[in-house]
Scaffold this motif. Structure first.
Motif, PDB file in Angstrom:
ATOM      1  N   ASN A   1       3.878  11.760   3.023  1.00  0.00           N
ATOM      2  CA  ASN A   1       5.323  11.746   3.233  1.00  0.00           C
ATOM      3  C   ASN A   1       5.870  10.342   3.463  1.00  0.00           C
ATOM      4  OD1 ASN A   1       5.569  14.593   3.054  1.00  0.00           O
ATOM      5  ND2 ASN A   1       4.799  14.769   5.154  1.00  0.00           N
ATOM      6  N   CYS A   2       5.060   9.348   3.176  1.00  0.00           N
ATOM      7  CA  CYS A   2       5.454   7.961   3.409  1.00  0.00           C
ATOM      8  C   CYS A   2       6.304   7.453   2.238  1.00  0.00           C
ATOM      9  CB  CYS A   2       4.195   7.109   3.552  1.00  0.00           C
ATOM     10  SG  CYS A   2       4.502   5.372   3.823  1.00  0.00           S
ATOM     11  N   THR A   3       7.469   6.900   2.534  1.00  0.00           N
ATOM     12  CA  THR A   3       8.325   6.321   1.498  1.00  0.00           C
ATOM     13  C   THR A   3       8.369   4.795   1.556  1.00  0.00           C
ATOM     14  OG1 THR A   3      10.245   6.683   2.941  1.00  0.00           O
ATOM     15  CG2 THR A   3       9.779   8.359   1.274  1.00  0.00           C
ATOM     16  N   TYR A   4       8.097   4.232   2.724  1.00  0.00           N
ATOM     17  CA  TYR A   4       8.008   2.777   2.876  1.00  0.00           C
ATOM     18  C   TYR A   4       6.834   2.472   3.806  1.00  0.00           C
ATOM     19  CZ  TYR A   4      12.707   2.477   0.913  1.00  0.00           C
ATOM     20  OH  TYR A   4      13.800   2.572   0.086  1.00  0.00           O
ATOM     21  N   ALA A   5       6.052   1.478   3.432  1.00  0.00           N
ATOM     22  CA  ALA A   5       4.891   1.117   4.251  1.00  0.00           C
ATOM     23  C   ALA A   5       4.684  -0.390   4.241  1.00  0.00           C
ATOM     24  CB  ALA A   5       3.635   1.820   3.745  1.00  0.00           C
ATOM     25  N   GLU A   6       3.945  -0.868   5.228  1.00  0.00           N
ATOM     26  CA  GLU A   6       3.468  -2.249   5.261  1.00  0.00           C
ATOM     27  C   GLU A   6       1.948  -2.215   5.266  1.00  0.00           C
ATOM     28  OE1 GLU A   6       7.222  -4.332   7.591  1.00  0.00           O
ATOM     29  OE2 GLU A   6       5.493  -3.668   8.764  1.00  0.00           O
ATOM     30  N   GLY A   7       1.340  -3.113   4.496  1.00  0.00           N
ATOM     31  CA  GLY A   7      -0.113  -3.153   4.384  1.00  0.00           C
ATOM     32  C   GLY A   7      -0.703  -4.311   5.166  1.00  0.00           C
ATOM     33  N   PHE A   8      -1.905  -4.093   5.706  1.00  0.00           N
ATOM     34  CA  PHE A   8      -2.573  -5.100   6.527  1.00  0.00           C
ATOM     35  C   PHE A   8      -4.067  -5.151   6.189  1.00  0.00           C
ATOM     36  CE2 PHE A   8       1.106  -3.618   8.786  1.00  0.00           C
ATOM     37  CZ  PHE A   8       1.686  -4.779   9.281  1.00  0.00           C
ATOM     38  N   ALA A   9      -4.669  -6.299   6.445  1.00  0.00           N
ATOM     39  CA  ALA A   9      -6.109  -6.473   6.248  1.00  0.00           C
ATOM     40  C   ALA A   9      -6.702  -7.092   7.502  1.00  0.00           C
ATOM     41  CB  ALA A   9      -6.387  -7.361   5.042  1.00  0.00           C
ATOM     42  N   ARG A  10      -7.744  -6.455   8.026  1.00  0.00           N
ATOM     43  CA  ARG A  10      -8.376  -6.940   9.241  1.00  0.00           C
ATOM     44  C   ARG A  10      -9.388  -8.031   8.933  1.00  0.00           C
ATOM     45  NH1 ARG A  10      -8.416  -0.891  11.659  1.00  0.00           N
ATOM     46  NH2 ARG A  10      -8.448  -0.449   9.441  1.00  0.00           N
ATOM     47  N   ILE A  11      -9.489  -8.984   9.843  1.00  0.00           N
ATOM     48  CA  ILE A  11     -10.486 -10.036   9.720  1.00  0.00           C
ATOM     49  C   ILE A  11     -11.732  -9.607  10.484  1.00  0.00           C
ATOM     50  CG2 ILE A  11     -11.078 -12.408  10.395  1.00  0.00           C
ATOM     51  CD1 ILE A  11      -9.196 -12.302   8.047  1.00  0.00           C
ATOM     52  N   GLY A  12     -12.864  -9.605   9.794  1.00  0.00           N
ATOM     53  CA  GLY A  12     -14.121  -9.287  10.448  1.00  0.00           C
ATOM     54  C   GLY A  12     -14.387  -7.812  10.618  1.00  0.00           C
ATOM     55  N   LYS A  13     -13.527  -6.968  10.010  1.00  0.00           N
ATOM     56  CA  LYS A  13     -13.733  -5.537  10.130  1.00  0.00           C
ATOM     57  C   LYS A  13     -13.194  -4.867   8.885  1.00  0.00           C
ATOM     58  CE  LYS A  13     -12.789  -1.575  13.156  1.00  0.00           C
ATOM     59  NZ  LYS A  13     -12.116  -1.141  14.393  1.00  0.00           N
ATOM     60  N   HIS A  14     -13.996  -4.086   8.226  1.00  0.00           N
ATOM     61  CA  HIS A  14     -13.575  -3.410   7.015  1.00  0.00           C
ATOM     62  C   HIS A  14     -13.553  -1.909   7.267  1.00  0.00           C
ATOM     63  CE1 HIS A  14     -13.800  -7.122   4.742  1.00  0.00           C
ATOM     64  NE2 HIS A  14     -14.955  -7.343   5.319  1.00  0.00           N
ATOM     65  N   ALA A  15     -12.362  -1.342   7.201  1.00  0.00           N
ATOM     66  CA  ALA A  15     -12.223   0.084   7.464  1.00  0.00           C
ATOM     67  C   ALA A  15     -11.985   0.835   6.157  1.00  0.00           C
ATOM     68  CB  ALA A  15     -11.032   0.325   8.407  1.00  0.00           C
ATOM     69  N   ALA A  16     -12.527   2.039   6.081  1.00  0.00           N
ATOM     70  CA  ALA A  16     -12.277   2.876   4.911  1.00  0.00           C
ATOM     71  C   ALA A  16     -10.840   3.337   4.907  1.00  0.00           C
ATOM     72  CB  ALA A  16     -13.213   4.077   4.938  1.00  0.00           C
ATOM     73  N   LEU A  17     -10.261   3.428   3.723  1.00  0.00           N
ATOM     74  CA  LEU A  17      -8.890   3.917   3.624  1.00  0.00           C
ATOM     75  C   LEU A  17      -8.858   5.418   3.900  1.00  0.00           C
ATOM     76  CD1 LEU A  17      -7.692   2.038   0.425  1.00  0.00           C
ATOM     77  CD2 LEU A  17      -6.965   1.622   2.756  1.00  0.00           C
TER      78      LEU A  17
ATOM     79  N   GLY B   1       7.834  -2.535  -0.074  1.00  0.00           N
ATOM     80  CA  GLY B   1       7.681  -1.403   0.839  1.00  0.00           C
ATOM     81  C   GLY B   1       7.426  -0.104   0.111  1.00  0.00           C
ATOM     82  N   GLN B   2       8.118   0.089  -1.005  1.00  0.00           N
ATOM     83  CA  GLN B   2       7.912   1.297  -1.808  1.00  0.00           C
ATOM     84  C   GLN B   2       6.531   1.285  -2.463  1.00  0.00           C
ATOM     85  OE1 GLN B   2      11.338   0.843  -4.348  1.00  0.00           O
ATOM     86  NE2 GLN B   2      12.567   2.293  -3.137  1.00  0.00           N
ATOM     87  N   TYR B   3       6.112   0.113  -2.935  1.00  0.00           N
ATOM     88  CA  TYR B   3       4.803   0.019  -3.582  1.00  0.00           C
ATOM     89  C   TYR B   3       3.672   0.291  -2.597  1.00  0.00           C
ATOM     90  CZ  TYR B   3       0.826  -1.795  -6.151  1.00  0.00           C
ATOM     91  OH  TYR B   3      -0.391  -1.920  -6.751  1.00  0.00           O
ATOM     92  N   ARG B   4       3.756  -0.304  -1.404  1.00  0.00           N
ATOM     93  CA  ARG B   4       2.714  -0.065  -0.409  1.00  0.00           C
ATOM     94  C   ARG B   4       2.715   1.405   0.028  1.00  0.00           C
ATOM     95  NH1 ARG B   4      -0.696  -3.773  -1.785  1.00  0.00           N
ATOM     96  NH2 ARG B   4      -0.172  -5.904  -1.148  1.00  0.00           N
ATOM     97  N   ALA B   5       3.896   2.038   0.037  1.00  0.00           N
ATOM     98  CA  ALA B   5       3.942   3.465   0.370  1.00  0.00           C
ATOM     99  C   ALA B   5       3.227   4.290  -0.689  1.00  0.00           C
ATOM    100  CB  ALA B   5       5.387   3.916   0.509  1.00  0.00           C
ATOM    101  N   MET B   6       3.385   3.922  -1.952  1.00  0.00           N
ATOM    102  CA  MET B   6       2.680   4.616  -3.021  1.00  0.00           C
ATOM    103  C   MET B   6       1.172   4.458  -2.847  1.00  0.00           C
ATOM    104  SD  MET B   6       3.022   4.140  -7.169  1.00  0.00           S
ATOM    105  CE  MET B   6       2.468   2.425  -7.112  1.00  0.00           C
ATOM    106  N   GLU B   7       0.721   3.238  -2.529  1.00  0.00           N
ATOM    107  CA  GLU B   7      -0.698   3.027  -2.256  1.00  0.00           C
ATOM    108  C   GLU B   7      -1.161   3.883  -1.083  1.00  0.00           C
ATOM    109  OE1 GLU B   7      -1.813  -1.521  -3.572  1.00  0.00           O
ATOM    110  OE2 GLU B   7      -1.232  -1.147  -1.504  1.00  0.00           O
ATOM    111  N   ALA B   8      -0.361   3.881  -0.021  1.00  0.00           N
ATOM    112  CA  ALA B   8      -0.726   4.625   1.174  1.00  0.00           C
ATOM    113  C   ALA B   8      -0.822   6.115   0.884  1.00  0.00           C
ATOM    114  CB  ALA B   8       0.288   4.370   2.288  1.00  0.00           C
ATOM    115  N   SER B   9       0.069   6.613   0.044  1.00  0.00           N
ATOM    116  CA  SER B   9       0.057   8.025  -0.311  1.00  0.00           C
ATOM    117  C   SER B   9      -1.199   8.393  -1.084  1.00  0.00           C
ATOM    118  CB  SER B   9       1.303   8.361  -1.130  1.00  0.00           C
ATOM    119  OG  SER B   9       1.273   9.693  -1.576  1.00  0.00           O
ATOM    120  N   HIS B  10      -1.540   7.558  -2.060  1.00  0.00           N
ATOM    121  CA  HIS B  10      -2.682   7.861  -2.924  1.00  0.00           C
ATOM    122  C   HIS B  10      -4.026   7.527  -2.274  1.00  0.00           C
ATOM    123  CE1 HIS B  10      -0.424   9.056  -6.447  1.00  0.00           C
ATOM    124  NE2 HIS B  10       0.324   7.972  -6.349  1.00  0.00           N
ATOM    125  N   SER B  11      -4.066   6.454  -1.477  1.00  0.00           N
ATOM    126  CA  SER B  11      -5.344   5.961  -0.970  1.00  0.00           C
ATOM    127  C   SER B  11      -5.651   6.363   0.460  1.00  0.00           C
ATOM    128  CB  SER B  11      -5.384   4.428  -1.063  1.00  0.00           C
ATOM    129  OG  SER B  11      -5.195   3.998  -2.394  1.00  0.00           O
TER     130      SER B  11
END
Length: 241
Positions: free
Chosen positions: A225-241, A210-220
């Motif tokens: 202000n995110c300290t914990y995050a969950e990451g997801f990947a869509r099937i058939g749709k690619h969205a820009a970060l 959760g902390q690692y994904r929050a770091m990704e979310a903060s930078h990317s």
């Protein structure tokens, strides 16, 4: 990802997968007024109940299933979701034609606009791949009029994949294309995870992730202000970060 007023179906290979990988997001969804229903394919009685198998007196498979059934009901309730287990067995989990038809019928019955499931190439856990492939199949064909089930055809829901087995994302090619900030609900996710006592290692693992994904979310993704995050990947749709 829109959180408000959605109908969400979570297809989880084993008892704890829905909570460990998407528990915070489920909380965010239910708090926003969305309806979330979880379908576990199995209780994870063979490969994901290490805390029970470590007991001095080994439980039976039936005893493990009973314990896990109580655990998942409690955890799902904490997340504001409903849950059922198909009890298809694990290691291996096999979702053949009849079982896939049941998934189609569940989609038609529940009519979700969003389905959450495992990463399509979570190769180091074949049960996860089996579930993801069956979910893709069911989402693709739930509208086919020639496939007859108890409920009529429905529209195709959005299909989104949650985390791979911890530590395997680089090998499995899992790269999130969006994140959900779970900072405000993280302690409640941890409470739900701690209730899954058959897998006592989960809380520590998902604090780190959760902390690692929050770091990704903060930078990317600019989620400063995110300290914990969950990451997801869509099937058939690619969205820009």
């Amino acid at each position: 990802m829109k959180l408000e007023n959605r109908r969400v179906l979570v297809l989880s290979a084993h008892s704890a997968d829905f909570c460990s990988r998407a528990g915070g997001t489920i909380l965010r969804l239910t708090e926003a007024g969305s309806s979330v229903h979880v379908c576990d394919m199995s209780y994870g009685e063979k490969c994901e109940s290490g805390g029970l198998w470590a007991r001095k007196v080994k439980p039976t498979i039936a005893e493990i299933k009973k314990i896990r059934a109580a655990e998942i009901q409690s955890s799902a309730q904490l997340l504001g979701a409903t849950i059922e287990c198909f009890d298809y067995g694990d290691s291996p989990l096999i979702l053949g034609p009849e079982r896939r038809l049941r998934l189609i019928d569940k989609i038609r019955e529940y009519q979700p606009d969003l389905v959450l499931t495992h990463w399509i190439n979570d190769m180091l856990h074949p049960d996860h791949v089996e579930t993801a492939q069956a979910a893709l199949w069911a989402c693709s064909y739930c509208g086919a009029p020639g496939i007859v089930t108890d409920h009529p055809p429905c529209g195709r829901p959005e299909l989104v994949c949650f985390e791979t087995t911890s530590g395997t994302a680089p090998v499995s090619g899992f790269v999130p294309d969006f994140y959900v900030d779970i900072s405000a609900v993280f302690e409640r996710k941890m409470a739900a995870l701690r209730g899954l006592e058959a897998q006592p290692n989960l809380p520590e693992m998902y604090i780190i992730l959760g902390q690692y994904r929050a770091m990704e979310a903060s930078h990317s993704a600019g989620m400063k202000n995110c300290t914990y995050a969950e990451g997801f990947a869509r099937i058939g749709k690619h969205a820009a970060l």
